[in-house]
Design a protein around this motif. Sequence first.
Motif, PDB file in Angstrom:
ATOM      1  N   MET A  23      -7.413  -0.079 -12.512  1.00 32.92           N
ATOM      2  CA  MET A  23      -7.114   1.091 -11.681  1.00 32.92           C
ATOM      3  C   MET A  23      -6.684   0.652 -10.282  1.00 32.92           C
ATOM      4  SD  MET A  23      -9.473   4.449 -10.810  1.00 32.92           S
ATOM      5  CE  MET A  23      -9.302   5.130 -12.465  1.00 32.92           C
ATOM      6  N   ILE A  24      -7.361  -0.353  -9.740  1.00 28.85           N
ATOM      7  CA  ILE A  24      -7.000  -0.885  -8.421  1.00 28.85           C
ATOM      8  C   ILE A  24      -5.572  -1.419  -8.446  1.00 28.85           C
ATOM      9  CG2 ILE A  24      -7.455  -2.761  -6.782  1.00 28.85           C
ATOM     10  CD1 ILE A  24      -9.450  -0.628  -6.458  1.00 28.85           C
ATOM     11  N   ILE A  25      -5.255  -2.219  -9.473  1.00 27.78           N
ATOM     12  CA  ILE A  25      -3.912  -2.809  -9.594  1.00 27.78           C
ATOM     13  C   ILE A  25      -2.857  -1.721  -9.708  1.00 27.78           C
ATOM     14  CG2 ILE A  25      -2.417  -4.190 -11.102  1.00 27.78           C
ATOM     15  CD1 ILE A  25      -4.935  -5.852 -11.784  1.00 27.78           C
ATOM     16  N   LEU A  26      -3.147  -0.678 -10.484  1.00 29.34           N
ATOM     17  CA  LEU A  26      -2.202   0.427 -10.676  1.00 29.34           C
ATOM     18  C   LEU A  26      -1.871   1.113  -9.354  1.00 29.34           C
ATOM     19  CD1 LEU A  26      -0.629   2.380 -12.523  1.00 29.34           C
ATOM     20  CD2 LEU A  26      -2.732   3.711 -12.763  1.00 29.34           C
ATOM     21  N   TYR A  27      -2.903   1.443  -8.575  1.00 33.87           N
ATOM     22  CA  TYR A  27      -2.666   2.148  -7.308  1.00 33.87           C
ATOM     23  C   TYR A  27      -2.009   1.234  -6.274  1.00 33.87           C
ATOM     24  CZ  TYR A  27      -4.960   6.477  -8.609  1.00 33.87           C
ATOM     25  OH  TYR A  27      -5.260   7.687  -9.196  1.00 33.87           O
ATOM     26  N   ILE A  28      -2.349  -0.044  -6.292  1.00 35.88           N
ATOM     27  CA  ILE A  28      -1.695  -0.984  -5.378  1.00 35.88           C
ATOM     28  C   ILE A  28      -0.216  -1.097  -5.697  1.00 35.88           C
ATOM     29  CG2 ILE A  28      -1.517  -3.430  -4.775  1.00 35.88           C
ATOM     30  CD1 ILE A  28      -4.548  -3.593  -4.819  1.00 35.88           C
ATOM     31  N   LEU A  29       0.114  -1.225  -6.993  1.00 36.31           N
ATOM     32  CA  LEU A  29       1.522  -1.312  -7.403  1.00 36.31           C
ATOM     33  C   LEU A  29       2.278  -0.042  -7.020  1.00 36.31           C
ATOM     34  CD1 LEU A  29       1.300  -2.996 -10.938  1.00 36.31           C
ATOM     35  CD2 LEU A  29       2.301  -3.962  -8.856  1.00 36.31           C
ATOM     36  N   CYS A  31       1.614   2.063  -4.579  1.00 34.47           N
ATOM     37  CA  CYS A  31       1.798   2.116  -3.122  1.00 34.47           C
ATOM     38  C   CYS A  31       2.814   1.076  -2.641  1.00 34.47           C
ATOM     39  CB  CYS A  31       0.455   1.915  -2.412  1.00 34.47           C
ATOM     40  SG  CYS A  31      -0.632   3.346  -2.536  1.00 34.47           S
ATOM     41  N   VAL A  32       2.826  -0.102  -3.263  1.00 36.57           N
ATOM     42  CA  VAL A  32       3.806  -1.131  -2.878  1.00 36.57           C
ATOM     43  C   VAL A  32       5.224  -0.649  -3.184  1.00 36.57           C
ATOM     44  CG1 VAL A  32       4.680  -3.428  -3.455  1.00 36.57           C
ATOM     45  CG2 VAL A  32       2.247  -3.101  -3.028  1.00 36.57           C
ATOM     46  N   ILE A  33       5.410  -0.018  -4.352  1.00 37.99           N
ATOM     47  CA  ILE A  33       6.735   0.531  -4.704  1.00 37.99           C
ATOM     48  C   ILE A  33       7.156   1.595  -3.692  1.00 37.99           C
ATOM     49  CG2 ILE A  33       7.985   1.899  -6.415  1.00 37.99           C
ATOM     50  CD1 ILE A  33       6.279   0.451  -8.567  1.00 37.99           C
ATOM     51  N   LEU A  34       6.196   2.487  -3.330  1.00 44.33           N
ATOM     52  CA  LEU A  34       6.489   3.518  -2.320  1.00 44.33           C
ATOM     53  C   LEU A  34       6.797   2.880  -0.969  1.00 44.33           C
ATOM     54  CD1 LEU A  34       3.735   6.166  -3.172  1.00 44.33           C
ATOM     55  CD2 LEU A  34       6.201   6.419  -3.491  1.00 44.33           C
ATOM     56  N   GLY A  35       6.039   1.824  -0.622  1.00 43.09           N
ATOM     57  CA  GLY A  35       6.257   1.127   0.649  1.00 43.09           C
ATOM     58  C   GLY A  35       7.630   0.480   0.716  1.00 43.09           C
ATOM     59  N   MET A  36       8.063  -0.113  -0.401  1.00 44.61           N
ATOM     60  CA  MET A  36       9.398  -0.730  -0.434  1.00 44.61           C
ATOM     61  C   MET A  36      10.488   0.329  -0.342  1.00 44.61           C
ATOM     62  SD  MET A  36       8.772  -3.740  -3.261  1.00 44.61           S
ATOM     63  CE  MET A  36      10.411  -4.455  -3.080  1.00 44.61           C
ATOM     64  N   GLY A  37      10.225   1.494  -0.983  1.00 41.45           N
ATOM     65  CA  GLY A  37      11.185   2.603  -0.878  1.00 41.45           C
ATOM     66  C   GLY A  37      11.313   3.099   0.554  1.00 41.45           C
ATOM     67  N   ILE A  72       7.649  -6.536   5.585  1.00 39.98           N
ATOM     68  CA  ILE A  72       6.329  -7.183   5.534  1.00 39.98           C
ATOM     69  C   ILE A  72       5.222  -6.216   5.951  1.00 39.98           C
ATOM     70  CG2 ILE A  72       4.890  -8.977   6.590  1.00 39.98           C
ATOM     71  CD1 ILE A  72       7.487 -10.669   6.794  1.00 39.98           C
ATOM     72  N   ILE A  73       5.457  -5.484   7.059  1.00 38.43           N
ATOM     73  CA  ILE A  73       4.456  -4.523   7.540  1.00 38.43           C
ATOM     74  C   ILE A  73       4.192  -3.449   6.490  1.00 38.43           C
ATOM     75  CG2 ILE A  73       4.043  -2.665   9.207  1.00 38.43           C
ATOM     76  CD1 ILE A  73       5.456  -4.406  11.299  1.00 38.43           C
ATOM     77  N   ASN A  74       5.258  -2.932   5.886  1.00 34.10           N
ATOM     78  CA  ASN A  74       5.090  -1.872   4.886  1.00 34.10           C
ATOM     79  C   ASN A  74       4.357  -2.371   3.644  1.00 34.10           C
ATOM     80  OD1 ASN A  74       6.185   0.259   6.294  1.00 34.10           O
ATOM     81  ND2 ASN A  74       8.262  -0.154   5.628  1.00 34.10           N
ATOM     82  N   LEU A  79      -0.487  -2.345   0.467  1.00 34.71           N
ATOM     83  CA  LEU A  79      -1.580  -3.022  -0.239  1.00 34.71           C
ATOM     84  C   LEU A  79      -2.931  -2.442   0.164  1.00 34.71           C
ATOM     85  CD1 LEU A  79      -0.369  -6.736  -0.041  1.00 34.71           C
ATOM     86  CD2 LEU A  79      -0.612  -5.383  -2.119  1.00 34.71           C
ATOM     87  N   LYS A  80      -3.120  -2.242   1.479  1.00 33.97           N
ATOM     88  CA  LYS A  80      -4.399  -1.719   1.974  1.00 33.97           C
ATOM     89  C   LYS A  80      -4.626  -0.283   1.516  1.00 33.97           C
ATOM     90  CE  LYS A  80      -4.949  -4.579   6.121  1.00 33.97           C
ATOM     91  NZ  LYS A  80      -5.118  -4.567   7.587  1.00 33.97           N
TER      92      LYS A  80
END
Length: 275
Positions: A23-29, A31-37, A72-74, A79-80
């Motif tokens: 579940m942690i990995i799923l939400y991190i992934l 958010c990372v996809i959203l952050g890159m967007g 990098i910041i995003n 991740l956090k």
Amino acid sequence: MQDIDWKTMYSGVVYVAKHYPLMIILYILLCVILGMGVSIILAFIFRKYKVISREQKYYNWAVKLYLPTLLIINIIFSLKIGLFWGCYEALKNDSYNLSSQVYHTSSSLIFENEHSKKEFIGDLRSIVTELSHNNQNIKVQVKDIVKAYDTKYQVIDRPKNWLVSLFIEKYGDKIHTLIVYGMLNSVPHINISESISYKEFDKITNQLAMLDSQDIESSLVQKIQNLFLIVLKSQFKTIVKGMLMIWGLLMFIPWIEVSIYKFVMKRKRSKAIIK
């Protein structure tokens, strides 16, 4: 804004990482996809409004570093946020189980059978009798009943689950009060205020003795769960709001810098025209 209990929050993170890693990995992934967007959109906006364009050669090269820094910041913030979001959802899903552990840690308050229920009611009656000084009409504070019971019978045992232990340590008084209020209010058509007389208490406990023990216990666990979810939501919102504020300030830096640059260049051109 509520103060963040970092000790409990990081304990929650460790607990979830141990029990719900997927579940942690799923939400991190996610958010990372959203952050890159978001990074791509911001990079496009920066180019459109010439945030990363300067007339001076080396200065122009330097401001191009905004783009990788932005990414990098995003990613770091994604991740956090993904970590805490995943923990929040996992703890929500596990909240009843954790609340049940909190309740059952209070071994003297368990309504596991009719005998323990009658014993608990008898203990409370003796406390109310002492607090009312044998005067059945004197009102006693429910919070005083809770405090006296905890002191006299040492309600809380040491739980094996350290996350439950931290929750009890910080919110033990509220948990005790919830249990006593919940127990008294489990009688149909009864709503206990902050104080109660021995006569009223005796009437309620007589009705309480006739209720099913398991129904009472389930109701009390749900009340603890509600407290747990309120605390969890408050802490999560406080953390995310703080992160988003810091992120927003960092994203605003390029705009401040380019505004200063344009102001300086405009003054230089004005002086050049005058000369």
